[in-house]
Design an enzyme around this catalytic site. Structure first.
Site, PDB file in Angstrom:
ATOM      1  N   HIS A   1      -8.233  -5.026  -0.075  1.00 25.95           N
ATOM      2  CA  HIS A   1      -6.914  -4.464   0.024  1.00 25.95           C
ATOM      3  C   HIS A   1      -6.232  -4.753   1.055  1.00 25.95           C
ATOM      4  O   HIS A   1      -5.090  -5.146   1.209  1.00 25.95           O
ATOM      5  CB  HIS A   1      -7.159  -2.793  -0.068  1.00 25.95           C
ATOM      6  CG  HIS A   1      -5.809  -1.974   0.148  1.00 25.95           C
ATOM      7  ND1 HIS A   1      -4.895  -2.248  -0.680  1.00 25.95           N
ATOM      8  CD2 HIS A   1      -5.483  -1.207   0.977  1.00 25.95           C
ATOM      9  CE1 HIS A   1      -3.896  -1.401  -0.130  1.00 25.95           C
ATOM     10  NE2 HIS A   1      -4.040  -0.834   0.867  1.00 25.95           N
ATOM     11  N   ASP A  39      -8.616  -6.496  -4.370  1.00 27.54           N
ATOM     12  CA  ASP A  39      -8.361  -5.083  -4.115  1.00 27.54           C
ATOM     13  C   ASP A  39      -9.272  -4.333  -5.006  1.00 27.54           C
ATOM     14  O   ASP A  39      -9.170  -4.294  -6.078  1.00 27.54           O
ATOM     15  CB  ASP A  39      -7.166  -4.826  -4.210  1.00 27.54           C
ATOM     16  CG  ASP A  39      -6.598  -3.798  -3.551  1.00 27.54           C
ATOM     17  OD1 ASP A  39      -7.395  -2.842  -3.425  1.00 27.54           O
ATOM     18  OD2 ASP A  39      -5.654  -3.680  -3.051  1.00 27.54           O
ATOM     19  N   SER A  57       0.831  -1.194   0.073  1.00 29.38           N
ATOM     20  CA  SER A  57      -0.001   0.044   0.043  1.00 29.38           C
ATOM     21  C   SER A  57       0.944   1.167  -0.140  1.00 29.38           C
ATOM     22  O   SER A  57       1.971   1.264  -0.845  1.00 29.38           O
ATOM     23  CB  SER A  57      -1.033  -0.026   1.359  1.00 29.38           C
ATOM     24  OG  SER A  57      -2.010   0.869   1.023  1.00 29.38           O
TER      25      SER A  57
HETATM   26  N1  LIG Z   1      -5.302  -0.914   7.364  1.00 27.07           N
HETATM   27  C1  LIG Z   1      -4.053  -0.277   6.522  1.00 27.07           C
HETATM   28  C2  LIG Z   1      -4.595  -0.035   5.221  1.00 27.07           C
HETATM   29  C3  LIG Z   1      -3.915   0.913   4.263  1.00 27.07           C
HETATM   30  O1  LIG Z   1      -3.243   0.400   3.297  1.00 27.07           O
HETATM   31  C4  LIG Z   1      -3.790   1.001   7.394  1.00 27.07           C
HETATM   32  O2  LIG Z   1      -4.430   1.678   8.167  1.00 27.07           O
HETATM   33  O3  LIG Z   1      -2.616   1.441   7.030  1.00 27.07           O
END
Ligand SMILES: N[C@@H](CCO)C(=O)O
Ligand SMILES: CC(=O)SCCNC(=O)CCNC(=O)[C@H](O)C(C)(C)COP(=O)(O)OP(=O)(O)OC[C@H]1O[C@@H](n2cnc3c(N)ncnc32)[C@H](O)[C@@H]1OP(=O)(O)O
Length: 385
Positions: free
Chosen positions: A365, A335, A167
Site C-alpha cells: 500500500h 497492495d 489512500s
Molecule cells: N503511510 C500512510 C499510510 C496510510 O495510507 C500514512 O501513514 O498516512
C-alpha cells in the site's frame, strides 16, 4: 456554473495574522482559516472549525488552475517542500517541473478536520478552552469535504482543476467528486476503493482498540497527563504491517534477528530478543507517537471506517454513474490493504471506460508514497497532460 457553497460566505473568515499572511505567500508554509460552524453528517456539531492549509504556485485570474491534494491517514498539508526546510510527503509528484507542476498550477493541501496538524481536532480547544478529548464529535470524510469547500470559497476557487489523493486522501477526493460534482473537473483516486470493506474495518477496529485499551487513554481525556503512547504505537504496528507487502517484509527481514539481540536466547519471556521485523515495527510505532495524537488517530481511522461514497446516495453506482468529473484511478499492484480489484470495482462504477492504472511496486500500500515518480508519470500523461 452552480457553486454548491456549503454555507453563506459571510460566516467564513480568514483569521491569519499579517505575519502569517506574509508567510503564506511563501510556498509550503502553513496558514489557517476559520470556516465557521459545521453540522456533522452523523448528527454532532463543531462550533467553529479551523483548517490548516498550505499552497504552492499562483492562482490564475480565472482561478481555473487550482489543484487540491488530499493527504492520507497520518499525513499533513505539507505535500511539497516549497520554500521550507522540511521535505514534503509527495515531493516527487508536486513542485516546479513535476507532474503536478507548481509553475502551472495553484496547489492547495488541507489538514483534515479531526487531525492534529493544525486543523480542528480532538486536541484543539473546545469552547470551554479545554481540549475536546472525549467530547470530540464523530466525523466523516464527507464532513471534511464540506469544511474544505468553505475554504475553497474563501480562496475564490469555484471549481478545482483536479482533486488528487491516495489512500484516505483518495477517499476524500472521491467524496469531493460525489458531493460537489460541479466543483471538480478531474479527480484522481489512488489506492482506495469506493467504500471500506469488512477486512479494512476489522483491521481498523484492532487499531482503535489498541489505543482505547491503553490505561493512559482515559476515555480520550489524557491531555493533562501521559499520552496513550503504547496503544498508539501498537495501532501503528498493526497498520504498518498492512501498508507493506508480505513479499517486501520477507525480502527485507526474513527471519533475521535484530543486531545484538537473540530471539531464541532469553532466561525469561520478557527478555526475549527481537527479530529485525519486530524492531522495524517498534521503530514505526515510536516514530508515529512522536508526531501524532492518539485521539486524532481514532477519529480519522473511524472516519475511514465510515468511507462509503454511496451512503445516502442510492449506492456507489448511483452516486457516480452520471458524474461529469473526469476520473483517474490507480492501484498499487502489491497492495494487500486496498486491493487492486477494489479499484477495478470503483472504475466499473464510474461513467465511461475508466482504466485502472497499475503502480508497479513490491512494497504494498505505501507504494502510493514511495513510487511518486511512477505515479507522476501516469498523472503527467493523463489528467495533467
Ligand atoms: N503511510 C500512510 C499510510 C496510510 O495510507 C500514512 O501513514 O498516512
Ligand atoms: C500520504 C500521506 O499523507 S502519508 C504522510 C507521510 N506518511 C508518513 O510519513 C508515514 C510514515 N512513513 C512511512 O509510512 C514510510 O516511511 C514511507 C512510506 C513514507 C517511506 O517508506 P520507506 O522509505 O520504505 O521507509 P520504511 O518504511 O522502510 O522505514 C524506514 C525506517 O525504518 C528503519 N528501520 C529499518 N530497519 C529497521 C530495524 N531492523 N529496526 C529498527 N528500525 C529499522 C530505518 O532506519 C528507517 O528509519 P527512519 O524512517 O527513522 O529514517
Amino acid at each position: 456554473m452552480t457553486i454548491a457553497a456549503s454555507r453563506p460566505l459571510s460566516t467564513a473568515r480568514d483569521t491569519t495574522t499579517r505575519e502569517e499572511r506574509d508567510a503564506g505567500a511563501r510556498h509550503g508554509v502553513q496558514r489557517t482559516a476559520v470556516v465557521g460552524p459545521l453540522e456533522l453528517e452523523a448528527g454532532g456539531k463543531l462550533p467553529d472549525v479551523t483548517l490548516a492549509y498550505e499552497t504552492w504556485g499562483t492562482l490564475a485570474p480565472d482561478a481555473g488552475n487550482a489543484v487540491l491534494i488530499q493527504h492520507a491517514l497520518t499525513g499533513s498539508a505539507h505535500v511539497a517542500q516549497g520554500d521550507t526546510d522540511e521535505e514534503g510527503w509527495w515531493d516527487g509528484l508536486v513542485g516546479p517541473g513535476r507532474a503536478i507542476d507548481t509553475d502551472r498550477f495553484f496547489v492547495v493541501a488541507v489538514n483534515i478536520i479531526g487531525g492534529c496538524n493544525g486543523s480542528t481536532g480532538p486536541s484543539s480547544p473546545a469552547p470551554d478552552g479545554k481540549p475536546w478529548g472525549s467530547r470530540f464529535p464523530f466525523i466523516t470524510l464527507r464532513d471534511a469535504a464540506v469544511a474544505e469547500a468553505r475554504l475553497a470559497d474563501q480562496l475564490g476557487i469555484s471549481q478545482w482543476f483536479a482533486v488528487v489523493g491516495g489512500s484516505m486522501g483518495g477517499a476524500r477526493a472521491l467524496e469531493w467528486a460525489a458531493g460537489f460534482p460541479e466543483r471538480v473537473r478531474k479527480c484522481a483516486v489512488i489506492a482506495i476503493g469506493a467504500h471500506s470493506t469488512a477486512e479494512q474495518i476489522a483491521l481498523a477496529q484492532a487499531q482503535t482498540l489498541a489505543i482505547r485499551q491503553d490505561p493512559a487513554f482515559r476515555d480520550g481525556d489524557y491531555y493533562d497527563g501521559p499520552a496513550p503512547e503504547a496503544g498508539l504505537a501498537l495501532a501503528r504496528r498493526i497498520a504498518h504491517i498492512s501498508y507493506r507487502s508480505e513479499a517486501e517484509l520477507e525480502a527485507r527481514f526474513s527471519r533475521k534477528p535484530q543486531e545484538g539481540e537473540s530471539p531464541l536466547n532469553a532466561s525469561a519471556l520478557a527478555e526475549r530478543g527481537r527479530y529485525q521485523v519486530e524492531s522495524y515495527l517498534d521503530h514505526q510505532g515510536t516514530k508515529l507517537v512522536r508526531r501524532f495524537d492518539a485521539n486524532s488517530y481514532i477519529a480519522l481511522t473511524e472516519a475511514l471506517m465510515s468511507h462509503d461514497v454511496g451512503r445516502g446516495r442510492g449506492g456507489v453506482e448511483a452516486a457516480l454513474a452520471d458524474s461529469p468529473v473526469e476520473f483517474f484511478v490507480a492501484a498499487v499492484e502489491s497492495d494487500r490493504l486496498y486491493l487492486p480489484r477494489q479499484s477495478e470495482a470503483l472504475a466499473a462504477a464510474l461513467p465511461g471506460d475508466v482504466t485502472v492504472h497499475r503502480i508497479a511496486s513490491e512494497i504494498g500500500h505505501d507504494g502510493f508514497l514511495t513510487e511518486a515518480d511512477q505515479l507522476g508519470a501516469l498523472l503527467g500523461r493523463t489528467l495533467f497532460a
